[in-house]
Design an enzyme around this catalytic site. Structure first.
Site, mmCIF file in Angstrom:
data_model
loop_
_atom_site.group_PDB
_atom_site.id
_atom_site.type_symbol
_atom_site.label_atom_id
_atom_site.label_comp_id
_atom_site.label_asym_id
_atom_site.label_seq_id
_atom_site.Cartn_x
_atom_site.Cartn_y
_atom_site.Cartn_z
ATOM 1 N N GLU A 37 -12.394 -4.887 -8.913
ATOM 2 C CA GLU A 37 -11.482 -4.805 -10.019
ATOM 3 C C GLU A 37 -12.252 -4.467 -11.544
ATOM 4 O O GLU A 37 -12.155 -3.779 -12.203
ATOM 5 C CB GLU A 37 -10.819 -5.967 -10.325
ATOM 6 C CG GLU A 37 -10.217 -6.273 -11.751
ATOM 7 C CD GLU A 37 -9.007 -5.321 -12.009
ATOM 8 O OE1 GLU A 37 -8.739 -4.215 -11.247
ATOM 9 O OE2 GLU A 37 -8.586 -5.287 -13.146
ATOM 10 N N ARG B 239 2.838 5.298 -20.983
ATOM 11 C CA ARG B 239 2.894 5.669 -19.300
ATOM 12 C C ARG B 239 1.913 6.672 -19.052
ATOM 13 O O ARG B 239 1.350 6.887 -17.864
ATOM 14 C CB ARG B 239 4.365 5.954 -18.978
ATOM 15 C CG ARG B 239 5.318 4.942 -19.113
ATOM 16 C CD ARG B 239 6.908 5.677 -18.882
ATOM 17 N NE ARG B 239 6.927 6.285 -17.449
ATOM 18 C CZ ARG B 239 7.323 5.818 -16.691
ATOM 19 N NH1 ARG B 239 8.059 4.446 -16.650
ATOM 20 N NH2 ARG B 239 7.717 6.165 -15.373
ATOM 21 N N LYS C 65 -11.856 -0.980 -13.624
ATOM 22 C CA LYS C 65 -11.656 -1.150 -14.949
ATOM 23 C C LYS C 65 -12.352 -0.589 -15.755
ATOM 24 O O LYS C 65 -12.222 0.359 -16.488
ATOM 25 C CB LYS C 65 -11.321 -2.747 -15.327
ATOM 26 C CG LYS C 65 -10.630 -3.034 -16.492
ATOM 27 C CD LYS C 65 -9.250 -2.445 -16.270
ATOM 28 C CE LYS C 65 -8.696 -3.168 -15.168
ATOM 29 N NZ LYS C 65 -7.527 -2.626 -14.415
ATOM 30 N N CYS D 134 5.327 11.021 -16.050
ATOM 31 C CA CYS D 134 6.470 11.900 -16.913
ATOM 32 C C CYS D 134 7.514 10.842 -17.520
ATOM 33 O O CYS D 134 7.557 9.694 -16.620
ATOM 34 C CB CYS D 134 7.237 12.745 -15.961
ATOM 35 S SG CYS D 134 6.084 13.884 -15.373
ATOM 36 N N HIS E 63 -26.357 -2.448 3.060
ATOM 37 C CA HIS E 63 -26.186 -1.342 4.029
ATOM 38 C C HIS E 63 -25.925 0.131 3.197
ATOM 39 O O HIS E 63 -25.222 1.007 3.853
ATOM 40 C CB HIS E 63 -24.664 -1.573 4.993
ATOM 41 C CG HIS E 63 -25.030 -2.957 5.691
ATOM 42 N ND1 HIS E 63 -25.822 -2.844 6.870
ATOM 43 C CD2 HIS E 63 -24.477 -4.243 5.586
ATOM 44 C CE1 HIS E 63 -25.760 -4.018 7.332
ATOM 45 N NE2 HIS E 63 -25.061 -4.785 6.588
ATOM 46 N N TRP F 19 3.324 14.669 -17.203
ATOM 47 C CA TRP F 19 2.122 14.605 -16.769
ATOM 48 C C TRP F 19 1.705 15.542 -15.502
ATOM 49 O O TRP F 19 2.775 15.367 -14.557
ATOM 50 C CB TRP F 19 1.971 12.987 -16.062
ATOM 51 C CG TRP F 19 0.965 12.508 -15.524
ATOM 52 C CD1 TRP F 19 -0.200 11.861 -16.372
ATOM 53 C CD2 TRP F 19 0.431 12.346 -14.319
ATOM 54 N NE1 TRP F 19 -1.333 11.536 -15.623
ATOM 55 C CE2 TRP F 19 -0.972 11.957 -14.030
ATOM 56 C CE3 TRP F 19 0.968 13.001 -13.093
ATOM 57 C CZ2 TRP F 19 -1.778 11.814 -13.184
ATOM 58 C CZ3 TRP F 19 0.480 12.808 -11.978
ATOM 59 C CH2 TRP F 19 -0.986 12.203 -12.012
ATOM 60 N N GLU G 27 -11.982 3.302 -14.962
ATOM 61 C CA GLU G 27 -10.449 3.837 -15.551
ATOM 62 C C GLU G 27 -10.633 4.075 -17.065
ATOM 63 O O GLU G 27 -10.237 5.217 -17.523
ATOM 64 C CB GLU G 27 -9.509 2.785 -15.491
ATOM 65 C CG GLU G 27 -8.902 2.700 -14.005
ATOM 66 C CD GLU G 27 -7.869 1.504 -14.071
ATOM 67 O OE1 GLU G 27 -6.480 1.935 -13.519
ATOM 68 O OE2 GLU G 27 -8.155 0.185 -14.289
ATOM 69 N N LYS H 297 0.555 4.922 -16.174
ATOM 70 C CA LYS H 297 0.840 3.321 -16.204
ATOM 71 C C LYS H 297 1.785 3.208 -14.766
ATOM 72 O O LYS H 297 1.358 2.218 -14.100
ATOM 73 C CB LYS H 297 1.686 3.024 -17.210
ATOM 74 C CG LYS H 297 2.214 1.472 -17.312
ATOM 75 C CD LYS H 297 0.872 0.765 -17.420
ATOM 76 C CE LYS H 297 1.155 -0.666 -17.480
ATOM 77 N NZ LYS H 297 -0.138 -1.306 -16.877
ATOM 78 N N ASN I 59 11.483 14.173 -13.986
ATOM 79 C CA ASN I 59 10.100 13.383 -13.328
ATOM 80 C C ASN I 59 10.328 13.661 -11.928
ATOM 81 O O ASN I 59 11.462 13.599 -11.363
ATOM 82 C CB ASN I 59 10.534 12.022 -13.802
ATOM 83 C CG ASN I 59 10.202 11.764 -14.970
ATOM 84 O OD1 ASN I 59 9.864 12.642 -15.861
ATOM 85 N ND2 ASN I 59 10.615 10.016 -15.468
ATOM 86 N N GLY I 60 9.248 13.610 -11.290
ATOM 87 C CA GLY I 60 8.939 13.627 -9.896
ATOM 88 C C GLY I 60 8.581 15.012 -9.229
ATOM 89 O O GLY I 60 7.997 15.894 -10.023
HETATM 90 C C1 G6P Z 1 -1.557 2.596 -11.929
HETATM 91 C C2 G6P Z 1 -1.927 1.804 -13.097
HETATM 92 C C3 G6P Z 1 -2.751 0.662 -12.636
HETATM 93 C C4 G6P Z 1 -1.880 -0.174 -11.534
HETATM 94 C C5 G6P Z 1 -1.259 0.864 -10.378
HETATM 95 C C6 G6P Z 1 -0.280 0.050 -9.678
HETATM 96 O O1 G6P Z 1 -2.546 3.448 -11.376
HETATM 97 O O2 G6P Z 1 -2.884 2.751 -13.652
HETATM 98 O O3 G6P Z 1 -3.249 -0.206 -13.630
HETATM 99 O O4 G6P Z 1 -2.448 -1.056 -11.045
HETATM 100 O O5 G6P Z 1 -0.705 1.967 -11.061
HETATM 101 O O6 G6P Z 1 0.946 -0.284 -10.330
HETATM 102 P P1 G6P Z 1 2.005 -1.270 -10.371
HETATM 103 O O7 G6P Z 1 2.972 -1.081 -11.279
HETATM 104 O O8 G6P Z 1 2.540 -0.783 -8.846
HETATM 105 O O9 G6P Z 1 1.378 -2.544 -10.303
#
Ligand code: G6P
Length: 611
Positions: free
Chosen positions: A484, A27, A488, A2, A507, A75, A491, A606, A101-102
């Protein structure tokens, strides 16, 4: 997640608010809305989907002239993605409009009490409850900010809110608890937002609102009080951000632009900090607590998402080269387990945004235990950066794409700097320090040489784009990179991908391998090279397709794997900075070839400011 924008000034608010919402789009959100106070009534418009849809609806309805208003990107948490659930929400009396927000935890109790008093609710949200609650209190307390203050005293949960009322048309009241809020102080105008991006165009004079504070803006100025009714005096500070950076340029997506700037992210993280001659790192932000850092007993690294994986690389580096025991935790776990701190333990939060709720809650948990807290943060002035005792800024510039890329390499580079900083003060030899520092300074050019071969990776990605499952394998320093790479891919392309430590393949995951289940194996010529090669052999024996990430000049691996992408040779501890680049490109090209919204993947945000 949000986003909030609110404007009070002399200009027409609607276009400013829409522009502000566009600046917050990165975001992640699913619906949006605005409310502007007009001479006769309130201009309220909401829409499901992109801000552009809202903009269209606003344009079709004709002029909104008012110069005070609030806006929001939602959101969904409580209630589906519908226009009715989109903010701003209105209390039933019709005067009060609010964005939030929240999450309000006790909204059910408040809602049922208000319902019994005759309040009628129009949405399924927790947010709407606050609007009605303020309205209810206002029967006895006419001044808006006072009613907001009393209402927030009854509310439990997290919030950033902005409220306007038709009967006090030249006023915005905003408040914060655990959800960021910044006030921009311009010339005869104020803009309030949940992050700095909508404010940057107007002014770089900002005030960070703290938890438990309420700010009221009117044409004559701003006033900050706490929920406990204490007056706070705070002058604006200068926000240091360049507007030009938040621009896609000629790139089709921010993500590709940000992957392309990974070499610069490492340069910017290490500039002025790397001392090659003395094999050391100069980290001004933590020098003040240098003595405590030298004596550290155990370092507790805590982060979420991609930042957690940067911490995982850091764990290997710091233990191997600085000899400091490291405990790594996800923010969402740390805050609920009972972490044990011993004397001289240090807590380190890693967060690009500096606002991730779980990381922040963990930081506060550590502070309560009186542990020294450090931060590695990108967003200047963010909550983590303000609440830690000391820290290191990433200087990676704004990262817009929801999926993190340049911020990750910048965090890993800082882990290497911390390794030098701690290591050299705890017995690391000059020769070792010098070797690491020198090699780290060469990394950006190595990354550039990989990025010059983008087209090669694009072609490889095209060959793999139709598979529906992937296994990513790596060992030691490249185990976090396997995680990672898988993260990625899932995501941004919504393809199922699992990251595994190569040694764990036997395993479990090996049961899934067949000709339709490709593996991406990170197998540079390092101390675990032979073991990774055995894993590739095991996969090939089961007809699994293999894409290997290997060291330049390794001809043998090409005989085994179906595809190989080469990376330059560097120190083992620094290979993650190189091996991650082709994996980011791989995920990007697969997602882009499917025509997906790469920068704003569905359901993701974000900066995850709720639990
Ligand atoms: C969200 C984003 C990720 C990010 C994570 C942690 O899930 O989509 O890309 O790594 O938050 O965010 P930060 O701002 O704490 O690094």
């Amino acid at each position: 997640m949000c986003g909030i924008v609110a404007y009070l000034g002399k200009e027409r608010a609607a276009p400013i608010l829409i522009d502000g919402l566009k600046a917050l789009e990165y975001r992640g959100y699913d619906s949006a809305g605005i409310a502007v106070l007009e001479k006769d009534g309130v201009f309220l418009e909401r829409a499901v989907g992109k801000v552009a849809v809202l903009e269209d609806k606003v344009a079709k309805r004709g002029e909104s002239e008012g110069s005070v208003g609030i806006a929001h990107t939602r959101w969904a948490t409580h209630g589906g993605v519908t226009e009715r659930n989109a903010h701003p929400h209105r209390a039933c009396g019709g005067a009060i409009y609010l964005v939030h927000n929240g999450i309000i935890e006790n909204y059910k109790e408040i809602k049922s009490e208000l319902k019994s008093k005759g309040h009628e609710f129009l949405s399924e949200t927790d947010t709407e409850t606050i609007a009605h609650l303020i309205e209810d209190i206002r029967k006895d307390v006419s001044v808006l900010e006072e009613a907001v203050r009393l209402a927030l005293g009854k509310v439990r949960g997290t919030y950033g809110i902005a409220v306007v009322s038709e009967d006090e048309p030249e006023k915005i009241v905003a408040a914060r608890n655990f959800s960021p809020l910044i006030l921009g102080v311009g010339k005869n105008e104020f803009i309030i937002a949940s992050d700095a991006t909508p404010i940057m165009k107007f002014t770089n004079n900002v005030i960070y609102i703290n938890d438990g504070e309420i700010v009221t803006v009117t044409p004559s100025g701003y006033r900050i009080r706490t929920i406990g009714n204490e007056e706070i005096s705070r002058d604006p500070e200068v926000l240091d951000l360049e507007i030009g950076i938040v621009d896609k340029g000629n790139y089709p997506h921010f993500l590709l632009k940000e992957i392309d700037s990974e070499p610069d992210a490492v340069r910017d993280a290490t500039r002025g900090r790397l001392e090659i001659g003395s094999g050391n790192a100069k980290l001004g932000g933590i020098e003040r607590v240098e003595d405590e850092i030298v004596q550290v007993n155990r370092l507790h690294i805590c982060a979420c998402g991609t930042a957690y994986l940067a911490g995982a690389v850091g764990e290997y580096m710091i233990e191997e080269y600085a000899g400091v025991p490291v405990e790594l935790d996800l923010g969402s776990e740390f805050r609920y387990r009972k972490p044990i701190f011993e004397e001289n333990d240090i807590f380190l939060a890693i967060s690009q945004s500096g606002e991730t709720a779980d990381t922040l809650a963990s930081l506060r948990e550590a502070k309560e235990k009186n542990v020294l807290t450090l931060g590695v943060v990108n967003v200047v002035g963010s909550t983590v950066s303000r609440e830690t005792d000391a820290g290191v800024y990433q200087h990676a510039g704004p990262e817009i794409s929801v999926a993190s890329s340049k911020a990750f390499v910048s965090q890993v580079a800082i882990m290497a700097l911390l390794t030098l900083f701690m290591g050299r003060r705890r017995g690391m030899s000059l020769v070792t320090g010098e070797r690491i520092a020198k090699e780290l300074s060469a990394v950006p050019a190595f990354m550039e040489s990989i990025l010059r071969r983008k087209e090669e990776m694009k072609k490889i990605a095209a060959r793999y784009a139709s598979y529906t499952n992937f296994l990513f394998l790596g060992r030691k320093y490249n185990y976090p990179i396997a995680l990672e790479g898988a993260l990625k891919l899932k995501e941004i392309s919504y393809i199922h991908a699992e990251g595994y430590a190569s040694g764990e393949m036997k395993h479990g995951p090996i049961a899934m391998i067949d000709e339709n289940f490709p593996s991406v194996v990170i197998a540079p010529q390092d101390s675990v090279y032979e073991k990774n090669i055995s894993n590739i052999q095991e996969i090939k024996a089961r007809r699994g397709p293999v894409l290997a990430i290997a060291t330049e000049g390794d001809k043998d691996i090409a005989k085994l794997a179906d595809d190989v992408f080469y990376i330059p040779k560097t120190l083992e501890m620094l290979t993650p900075l190189l091996s991650v680049v082709p994996l980011h490109l791989f995920a990007y090209y697969i997602a882009a070839s499917k025509g997906l919204d790469v920068d704003k993947p569905r359901n993701l945000a974000k900066s995850v400011t709720v639990e």
